[in-house]
Scaffold this active site. Structure first.
Site, mmCIF file in Angstrom:
data_model
loop_
_atom_site.group_PDB
_atom_site.id
_atom_site.type_symbol
_atom_site.label_atom_id
_atom_site.label_comp_id
_atom_site.label_asym_id
_atom_site.label_seq_id
_atom_site.Cartn_x
_atom_site.Cartn_y
_atom_site.Cartn_z
ATOM 1 N N ASP A 85 0.684 -1.002 0.130
ATOM 2 C CA ASP A 85 0.226 0.195 0.166
ATOM 3 C C ASP A 85 1.097 1.067 -0.104
ATOM 4 O O ASP A 85 1.959 1.147 0.886
ATOM 5 C CB ASP A 85 -0.576 0.191 1.499
ATOM 6 C CG ASP A 85 -1.896 1.252 0.350
ATOM 7 O OD1 ASP A 85 -3.764 0.393 1.483
ATOM 8 O OD2 ASP A 85 -1.893 1.571 0.790
ATOM 9 N N ASP B 245 -3.275 2.405 -6.147
ATOM 10 C CA ASP B 245 -1.932 2.355 -4.839
ATOM 11 C C ASP B 245 -1.739 1.329 -4.300
ATOM 12 O O ASP B 245 -1.168 1.299 -2.901
ATOM 13 C CB ASP B 245 -2.044 3.848 -4.228
ATOM 14 C CG ASP B 245 -3.710 3.549 -3.113
ATOM 15 O OD1 ASP B 245 -4.587 2.642 -3.583
ATOM 16 O OD2 ASP B 245 -3.292 4.604 -1.983
ATOM 17 N N GLU B 246 -2.484 0.173 -5.019
ATOM 18 C CA GLU B 246 -2.421 -0.624 -3.728
ATOM 19 C C GLU B 246 -2.101 -1.715 -5.051
ATOM 20 O O GLU B 246 -2.897 -1.852 -5.584
ATOM 21 C CB GLU B 246 -3.240 -0.842 -2.404
ATOM 22 C CG GLU B 246 -4.982 -1.034 -3.021
ATOM 23 C CD GLU B 246 -5.694 -1.066 -2.009
ATOM 24 O OE1 GLU B 246 -5.435 -1.985 -0.830
ATOM 25 O OE2 GLU B 246 -6.717 -0.279 -2.830
#
Length: 616
Positions: free
Chosen positions: A112, A202-203
């Site tokens: 993350d 973003d992860e």
DNA sequence: TACATACAC
DNA sequence: AATGGTGTATGTA
């Protein structure tokens, strides 16, 4: 207000306790907001919001939830008076079965990025690292950790963030930049698991079990440290990671040592259950503000609290929810990850927020521009859809959706507009005057655009080859995250299109006898005129007729000014496929129904006279 | 099927 | 004065 029915302001404050908590926002526990004075932050948010339409809407929702919770508590009380040994036995068997299915063999990592957008911006302007900074405008997309110290959070209204942190720096969104950076991160991840699962920009989840087998010198911890170090070396941004025997736990773990940290939950039953026993319910994906309150009301604050109440879950909640709660309590979750382009997309849509929009022409202009947007998205995705869904948010923040299954799959703006217009017209009748702050269109029942027309394709759906609607996400990665354009540009665009549309509509001039509600009446009239292009008998004299008659907003037929009859006819028009017929240029709308159906709807709807001039 | 609600990010 | 957009899952009727 001198005549306040509530003389004691404190009791109102007390009643707003849950509301205050709710106003803190959805990312309360999940954003690593420790050591912030939430009391004080809550106070500021509450006072800054108080009185706004948004606040009033939240207030109503909070009251509704309070009522629902009362119901749950009542049921709980009733249950507790019964002999529950059967339930206990049953749920314990269920738990045993779940426990037997537990798989601790996989090593799942959740990666993350820390304050992703903000971090990317800081790469370009390092001086921003030292000051509180947020990305986004009216509502914050994200903010750096300096800003979080002030209680600023993603999803927060910009003006509230400014009150919490007067020196907060605002940056506009720059999606291309974030997209590039995300790609850099993924290049590293792919080396550790080529079948990694990118959740959003973003992860990502990785299954590093195989990698560990191939690199016996590494442990889950060292491998993950290496991943993070390599991401930093390659992309210059920091990531946090969680290591666990399943995806649910890995996700929770990645939040545990944020930012720039990692956390492992050991793959033993003991470690997992111990970890869950003190974990606040809200930390789990799927438990938001509402569910958190419900659980808290029945005495479940942490996942350990589930055990003494396990026999009540089934009777208190749905089957699925009860099972979800048990799975969380036990710390179970999926142990496989795979690329997202193996999923089938189920819907595609677009929506936008604007400032209080009303009146027939502006609403139609907005519907048209929304349809144009959706057409583009459908074309990009090479999809058509068989059901349209119109979503509106009233100026009061209440949300309504209206949908219609079409006989066939459509994709052009024109088709979308024509399909959705009756839905909009229906809402105009239902909520007069219709005042919106958001409009959206969404297609479901998707079919591959390149695959023969409409329904027939269904016959072949399971007959082999790549399934319809199974799309690769090529340029979709650009669409990346979430917060697109500013309302500003939206509104500009809208007003531009509005002109166009008004021109389009100007052929049907609407004369109205009442200035105050002129807009609504013309709304219905315009809808009617636009849909039923070829309708005969659509015209009324330009003066008010002696006998009061209203035109049906769908088929334009003039009807006796009597609520029951009128409503019944409108319902009929909306429910049957009369619209399609009218547009296709059939000779005219069908006759109103003979049967009298009972409808609870809209006796409140006001009466207005519409004057629809002759068509040119 | 239609509609609402909750949720993630 | 002012609080997002896209997509999924689920419950209920």
């Amino acid at each position: 207000m001198a005549s306040n029915s509530n003389p004691d302001p404190n009791s109102t404050e007390e009643a707003h306790k849950s509301l205050r908590h709710s106003l803190l926002g959805p990312s309360l526990l999940k954003a690593g907001q420790d050591r912030v004075n939430q009391q004080k932050v809550g106070e500021i948010i509450y006072n800054a919001s108080k009185g706004s339409k948004f606040f009033k809407h939240e207030e109503r929702r909070d009251e509704q939830l309070t009522k629902r919770i009362e119901g749950i508590l009542k049921r709980k009380k009733e249950l507790e008076a019964l002999d529950l040994s059967v339930y206990v036995k049953k749920v314990d068997e269920q738990i045993a079965a779940l426990e037997a299915s537990r798989d601790l063999s996989q090593t799942i990592v959740h990666v993350d990025c820390d304050a992703f957008y903000a971090s990317v911006e800081e790469l370009d302007r390092p001086e921003l690292k030292e000051v509180p900074m947020a990305v986004g405008g009216g509502v914050l997309t994200t903010c750096n950790y300096k800003a979080r110290e002030f209680g600023v959070r993603s999803g927060m209204a910009g003006y509230i963030a400014k009150q919490l942190c007067p020196h907060l720096i605002f940056l506009p969104l720059n999606f291309e930049k974030y997209g590039q950076k995300a790609e850099e991160v993924r290049e590293v991840l792919a080396k550790y698991d080529p079948r990694y699962e990118a959740g959003s920009c973003d992860e990502a989840f990785l299954n590093i079990t195989k990698y560990l087998e191939e690199h016996p010198e590494m442990t889950p911890d060292t491998a993950t440290e290496q991943i993070r170090a390599e991401v930093f070396a390659h992309a210059k941004i920091t990531v946090s990671a969680g290591i666990a025997p399943n995806a649910r736990l890995a996700k929770i773990a990645s939040n545990q040592n944020k930012p720039n940290g990692q956390f492992r939950i050991q793959p033993t039953v003991d470690a997992v259950r111990t970890f869950m026993s003190t974990l606040p319910v809200r930390k789990v994906n799927g438990v938001g503000r509402v569910f958190e309150r419900e659980l808290q009301a029945i005495g479940i604050n942490t996942w350990g609290d589930v055990h003494p109440l396990r026999h009540l879950l089934q009777p208190l909640f749905s089957e699925k929810l009860a099972s979800f709660l048990l799975n969380c309590h036990l710390g179970l979750g999926r142990t496989h990850v795979h690329p997202v382009d193996e999923y089938e997309r189920k819907s595609i849509g677009t929506e936008s927020t604007f400032s209080d929009l009303r009146g027939p022409d502006p609403l139609r202009a907005k519907l048209r521009s929304t349809a144009v947007e959706l057409e583009k998205d459908l074309a990009n995705a090479e999809l058509k859809g068989r059901t349209v869904n119109l979503k509106v948010k009233l100026h009061t923040y209440e949300v309504y959706t209206r949908q219609k299954a079409l006989g066939r799959a459509i994709c052009t703006a024109e088709e979308l507009y024509n399909a959705a217009l009756p839905l909009l017209a229906g809402l105009e009748v239902e909520f007069r005057p219709l005042r919106l702050r958001l409009m959206g269109l969404r297609m479901t029942q998707l079919v591959d655009a390149n695959r023969g027309p409409g329904r027939l394709e269904e016959l072949f759906k399971n007959a082999g080859t790549a399934g319809a609607g199974k799309r690769k996400r090529e340029r979709d990665d650009e669409g990346w995250e979430v917060w697109p354009e500013e309302e500003f540009t939206q509104m500009k665009a809208a007003s531009g299109e509005q002109e166009e549309d008004i021109l389009l509509l100007s052929q049907h001039e609407v004369v109205d006898s009442d200035e105050e509600e002129g807009e609504e009446t013309s709304a219905a009239a315009a809808a009617a005129a636009e849909v039923a292009v070829n309708s005969k008998n659509a015209n009324a004299p330009e003066q008010a007729p002696e006998e009061e008659r209203w035109p049906c907003p769908i088929c334009t037929r003039m009807l006796p000014a009597e609520d029951a009859l009128f409503n019944e006819h409108v319902d009929f028009c909306l429910s049957r496929e009369t619209i399609k017929e009218a547009v296709k240029g059939s000779s005219g709308p069908p006759d109103p129904p003979e049967k009298v159906q009972q409808h609870q709807q809209q006796e409140k709807r006001p009466r207005k006279i519409y004057h629809i001039p002759l068509m040119p």
